[in-house]
Design a protein around this motif. Structure first.
Motif, PDB file in Angstrom:
ATOM      1  N   ASP A  25     -15.168 -47.815   7.832  1.00 38.16           N
ATOM      2  CA  ASP A  25     -14.842 -46.319   7.973  1.00 38.16           C
ATOM      3  C   ASP A  25     -15.117 -45.371   6.861  1.00 38.16           C
ATOM      4  N   ASP A  26     -15.209 -45.862   5.727  1.00 39.17           N
ATOM      5  CA  ASP A  26     -15.619 -45.099   4.567  1.00 39.17           C
ATOM      6  C   ASP A  26     -17.072 -44.827   4.361  1.00 39.17           C
ATOM      7  N   GLY A  27     -17.970 -45.584   5.289  1.00 37.61           N
ATOM      8  CA  GLY A  27     -19.092 -45.389   5.109  1.00 37.61           C
ATOM      9  C   GLY A  27     -19.884 -46.648   4.385  1.00 37.61           C
ATOM     10  N   THR A  28     -19.129 -47.703   3.712  1.00 37.86           N
ATOM     11  CA  THR A  28     -19.645 -48.736   3.277  1.00 37.86           C
ATOM     12  C   THR A  28     -20.604 -49.430   4.163  1.00 37.86           C
ATOM     13  N   VAL A  29     -21.917 -49.768   3.836  1.00 32.67           N
ATOM     14  CA  VAL A  29     -22.631 -50.688   4.770  1.00 32.67           C
ATOM     15  C   VAL A  29     -22.865 -51.997   3.598  1.00 32.67           C
ATOM     16  N   ARG A  30     -22.561 -52.996   4.679  1.00 32.63           N
ATOM     17  CA  ARG A  30     -22.961 -54.375   3.918  1.00 32.63           C
ATOM     18  C   ARG A  30     -23.420 -55.419   5.085  1.00 32.63           C
ATOM     19  N   VAL A  31     -24.094 -56.570   4.642  1.00 28.93           N
ATOM     20  CA  VAL A  31     -24.207 -57.919   5.526  1.00 28.93           C
ATOM     21  C   VAL A  31     -23.464 -59.013   4.792  1.00 28.93           C
ATOM     22  N   SER A  32     -23.415 -59.889   5.599  1.00 27.52           N
ATOM     23  CA  SER A  32     -22.536 -61.124   4.978  1.00 27.52           C
ATOM     24  C   SER A  32     -23.636 -62.065   4.404  1.00 27.52           C
ATOM     25  N   ASP A  33     -23.268 -62.995   3.522  1.00 30.93           N
ATOM     26  CA  ASP A  33     -23.800 -64.059   3.065  1.00 30.93           C
ATOM     27  C   ASP A  33     -24.879 -64.629   4.008  1.00 30.93           C
ATOM     28  N   GLU A  34     -24.099 -65.000   5.056  1.00 33.60           N
ATOM     29  CA  GLU A  34     -24.731 -65.691   6.217  1.00 33.60           C
ATOM     30  C   GLU A  34     -26.180 -65.001   6.625  1.00 33.60           C
ATOM     31  N   VAL A  35     -26.088 -63.615   6.826  1.00 39.82           N
ATOM     32  CA  VAL A  35     -27.432 -63.215   7.163  1.00 39.82           C
ATOM     33  C   VAL A  35     -28.695 -63.161   6.044  1.00 39.82           C
ATOM     34  N   MET A  36     -27.975 -63.163   4.600  1.00 39.32           N
ATOM     35  CA  MET A  36     -29.125 -63.574   3.612  1.00 39.32           C
ATOM     36  C   MET A  36     -29.463 -64.704   3.602  1.00 39.32           C
ATOM     37  N   LYS A  37     -28.735 -65.559   4.060  1.00 39.06           N
ATOM     38  CA  LYS A  37     -28.964 -66.953   3.743  1.00 39.06           C
ATOM     39  C   LYS A  37     -30.507 -67.414   4.385  1.00 39.06           C
ATOM     40  N   GLY A  38     -31.047 -67.945   3.563  1.00 38.37           N
ATOM     41  CA  GLY A  38     -32.458 -68.723   3.852  1.00 38.37           C
ATOM     42  C   GLY A  38     -33.665 -67.590   3.826  1.00 38.37           C
ATOM     43  N   LYS A  39     -33.231 -66.093   3.462  1.00 37.35           N
ATOM     44  CA  LYS A  39     -34.298 -65.172   3.407  1.00 37.35           C
ATOM     45  C   LYS A  39     -34.784 -65.435   1.956  1.00 37.35           C
ATOM     46  N   SER A  40     -36.392 -64.946   1.804  1.00 40.78           N
ATOM     47  CA  SER A  40     -37.304 -64.790   0.896  1.00 40.78           C
ATOM     48  C   SER A  40     -36.587 -63.604  -0.045  1.00 40.78           C
ATOM     49  N   SER A  41     -37.189 -63.719  -1.267  1.00 35.88           N
ATOM     50  CA  SER A  41     -37.065 -62.439  -2.062  1.00 35.88           C
ATOM     51  C   SER A  41     -37.233 -61.337  -1.597  1.00 35.88           C
ATOM     52  N   ALA A  42     -38.363 -61.148  -1.087  1.00 33.44           N
ATOM     53  CA  ALA A  42     -38.997 -60.195  -0.394  1.00 33.44           C
ATOM     54  C   ALA A  42     -38.149 -59.399   0.797  1.00 33.44           C
ATOM     55  N   GLU A  43     -37.709 -60.724   1.710  1.00 33.55           N
ATOM     56  CA  GLU A  43     -36.920 -60.247   2.678  1.00 33.55           C
ATOM     57  C   GLU A  43     -35.585 -59.727   2.375  1.00 33.55           C
ATOM     58  N   ARG A  44     -35.167 -60.291   1.290  1.00 27.39           N
ATOM     59  CA  ARG A  44     -33.685 -59.709   0.745  1.00 27.39           C
ATOM     60  C   ARG A  44     -33.917 -58.157  -0.031  1.00 27.39           C
ATOM     61  N   ALA A  45     -34.905 -58.171  -0.519  1.00 27.85           N
ATOM     62  CA  ALA A  45     -35.192 -56.743  -1.073  1.00 27.85           C
ATOM     63  C   ALA A  45     -35.287 -55.693   0.194  1.00 27.85           C
ATOM     64  N   ASN A  46     -35.920 -56.067   1.141  1.00 26.17           N
ATOM     65  CA  ASN A  46     -35.947 -55.224   2.246  1.00 26.17           C
ATOM     66  C   ASN A  46     -34.942 -55.090   3.022  1.00 26.17           C
ATOM     67  N   ILE A  47     -33.962 -55.924   3.123  1.00 26.55           N
ATOM     68  CA  ILE A  47     -32.764 -55.500   3.634  1.00 26.55           C
ATOM     69  C   ILE A  47     -31.810 -54.754   2.943  1.00 26.55           C
ATOM     70  N   LYS A  48     -31.758 -55.058   1.562  1.00 24.44           N
ATOM     71  CA  LYS A  48     -31.020 -54.078   0.672  1.00 24.44           C
ATOM     72  C   LYS A  48     -31.433 -52.630   0.744  1.00 24.44           C
TER      73      LYS A  48
END
Length: 594
Positions: free
Chosen positions: A110-133
């Motif tokens: 509700d305060d506008g913080t946006v995050r993804v869980s570790d599960e979403v990041m799991k198995g992602k390459s460095s480039a994919e993780r950087a893109n999500i961030k």
């Protein structure tokens, strides 16, 4: 700061309903004021003496109170309408951000913080993780922008409503305030800001024509002044008609008494002609007012602002769809030949269409489109001995347009707006003439179906005088141009034969330097109706097709699809220059035959 859920659940339609209610009260008060004036005028014909004088003075104060109340409700309408519009834009930006968050399986607090869980990041390459961030940051930034926009709109609405002056305020003599009023728009804005709400209302009430036409006065106040001036003109027309009718009745009585004469009969006939003229003018002004108050004009949800009004002759007006003082994008449209305040297509419809299109193009930004008809547009494309618009008062027109356009910078609130000026047909020549001789503080200049750029024949896009930014640095406007393949205006554009070139170079030609963009080919000319001998070109054709589309039903050349030029207008106005569909500059082919 407003929370995400509060912004999601906000109800701008409730604000719009309240705005409409305030608008109705303002209109009803105006009608009541006019009825009161008519009744008093009739009473004055038979009531004289001290008591009549006292009654007149009391009624005058009563009218002032009613007028002040009317202006107050008008300001409430403007404040709530602007707030609702800004709130809708903030919600659209928030909705877009939340949809993108869902797309990457992110959660938003509700305060506008946006995050993804570790599960979403799991198995992602460095480039994919950087893109999500990177996406998370963009989404969070947009949510913050939406919340900030809503809070800013709320504060602006509170400030506007706090400044509403009601009739219980002190009586103020506006006469001293009307002395030494500045004319420079920047000084006008400073002067106006130094007045308190009661003083502003007193000035608007005392001299609405002057205040309504003063560049540097905010749009909300100019609108109120000009609407009051319009009402006054309508009432004066009615009063002149009543006086003429009373005189005719008196002449008839004299005739019945055997005291008639040829001179009195001639006077009565002249008065009847005047009454017919009063009726025609009243019909024109009534229709003009109806269009001003039209709701949802051409799919635009913005209200109209009357920024200038002059009923003399064919009439002059400046009408905005949306508030230019608060909009992110501000476009000024200058129509061409034959335009009067009775011309719905040029004065009202095309501006509303462009405002609606721009809002659909970029829902996260607010857009205001102004139609500038503060000059006597000629009945046809005129040709003078020198390049440039061959119209009476060209220098005066240039000064008026330049001052109005540049004054928009002084009255604008918040970050610098993206300003565009667009001229069609002869209006494009006027725009070029002004930009060349006076300079326009705009980001874009757009020539549509222009008979010439308004410059000398050696002129080009690089010669237009540059406006200054807020730091007094030179700004280089981007120049755009278009002309439909079947538009007959090409017969008189540029350096071809015949009368071509007398209004300056063709902005679509090679070497001029404009960014030429596409338009639909347009319809060929239709034969004029039998007995209509107004020139060889025929009737309408591609010259009027640039705004064709589903919400432009008055065109007899209507097509279900939107003209490509119209799509490009919205791209230019909203700053999406990279999406404008380009065309090849033309090589002038000389006079064409139809």
């Amino acid at each position: 700061m407003v929370t995400v859920s509060e912004l999601e659940n906000a109800r701008p339609e409730q604000l719009e309903g309240s705005a409409r209610a305030a608008r109705k009260v303002s209109v009803d008060l105006g009608e009541h004021i006019n009825r009161t004036s008519r009744a008093w005028s009739a009473l004055q014909a038979t009531w004289y003496g001290p008591d009549a004088h006292t009654a007149g003075a009391n009624l005058h104060h009563h009218r002032l109170d009613l007028t002040q109340a009317r202006l107050a409700y008008g300001r409430i309408d403007s404040a709530l309408s602007d707030f609702a519009g800004e709130l809708r834009q903030a919600q659209k930006l928030l909705k877009s951000a939340l949809a993108r968050a869902d797309g990457i399986h992110a959660t938003v607090t509700d305060d506008g913080t946006v995050r993804v869980s570790d599960e979403v990041m799991k198995g992602k390459s460095s480039a994919e993780r950087a893109n999500i961030k990177a996406q998370l940051k963009t989404i969070a930034d947009d949510i913050a922008k939406a919340r900030t926009r809503a809070v800013t709109a709320d504060r602006q609405a509170v400030a506007q409503l706090t400044g509403v002056s009601m009739p219980d305020g002190p009586d103020i003599d506006a006469t001293p305030l009307l002395k030494d009023v500045p004319t420079d728009p920047q000084l006008v804005k400073k002067w106006w800001d130094g007045l308190n709400p009661d003083q502003r209302v007193a000035l608007i009430t005392a001299d609405p024509k002057r205040i309504g036409g003063l560049d540097g006065v905010p749009a909300i106040d100019r609108d109120q002044a000009n609407r009051l001036y319009l009402d006054n003109e309508q009432e004066q027309l009615a009063a002149r008609k009543r006086a003429a009718q009373a005189r005719i009745a008196e002449i008839q009585r004299l005739g019945d008494q055997g005291k008639g004469s040829p001179a009195l009969l001639s006077e009565a006939l002249e008065l009847q002609k005047k009454i017919a003229g009063f009726d025609e003018k009243a019909k024109q002004l009534n229709h003009f007012e109806e269009k001003l108050n039209e709701s949802d004009p051409r799919s635009s949800t913005e209200r109209r602002f009357l920024l200038k009004f002059d009923p003399a002759g064919d009439g002059r007006a400046i009408v905005a769809v949306g508030n230019p003082d608060t909009a992110d994008n501000v476009a000024t449209f200058v129509p061409g030949t034959g335009t009067t305040i009775a011309d719905d297509t040029n004065l009202f419809n095309r501006g509303a269409i462009m405002q609606s299109d721009a809002t659909l193009r970029d829902p996260t930004a607010t857009t205001s489109v102004i139609t500038w008809l503060d000059y006597e547009a000629p009945s046809f494309v005129s040709f003078g001995p020198e390049p440039g618009p061959a119209t009476t008062g060209s220098a005066e027109t240039a000064t008026d347009l330049a001052q109005f356009q540049n004054s928009l910078r002084f009255t604008h609130e918040g970050p610098r707006s993206r300003n565009t000026i667009l001229g069609h047909s002869y209006g494009a020549t006027v725009v070029g003439y002004v930009a060349d001789r006076q300079g326009l503080d705009v980001d874009n200049i757009v020539f549509v179906a222009s008979p010439g750029s308004g410059q000398g024949l050696a002129g080009d896009a690089g010669d237009f005088r540059k406006g200054l930014d807020k730091d007094n640095r030179l700004r280089v406007p981007t120049v755009f141009a278009t002309r439909a393949e079947n538009d007959p205006i090409q017969a008189v554009s540029g350096a071809g034969g015949g009368l071509a070139g007398t209004n300056g170079p063709d902005p679509t030609e090679e070497g001029f330097g404009a960014k030429v963009f596409r338009s639909d080919p347009g319809t060929t000319l239709l034969p004029r109706p039998q007995g209509d001998n107004r020139g060889e070109w025929g009737y309408g054709g591609a010259h009027s097709d640039y705004w064709n589309g589903p919400n432009n039903p008055e065109s007899i050349y209507e097509r279900p699809q939107v003209n490509e030029a119209r799509d490009n207008f919205s791209r230019i106005i909203t700053g999406m220059d990279d999406q404008v569909t380009v065309d090849t500059p033309t090589v002038h082919r000389g006079r064409i035959a139809y």
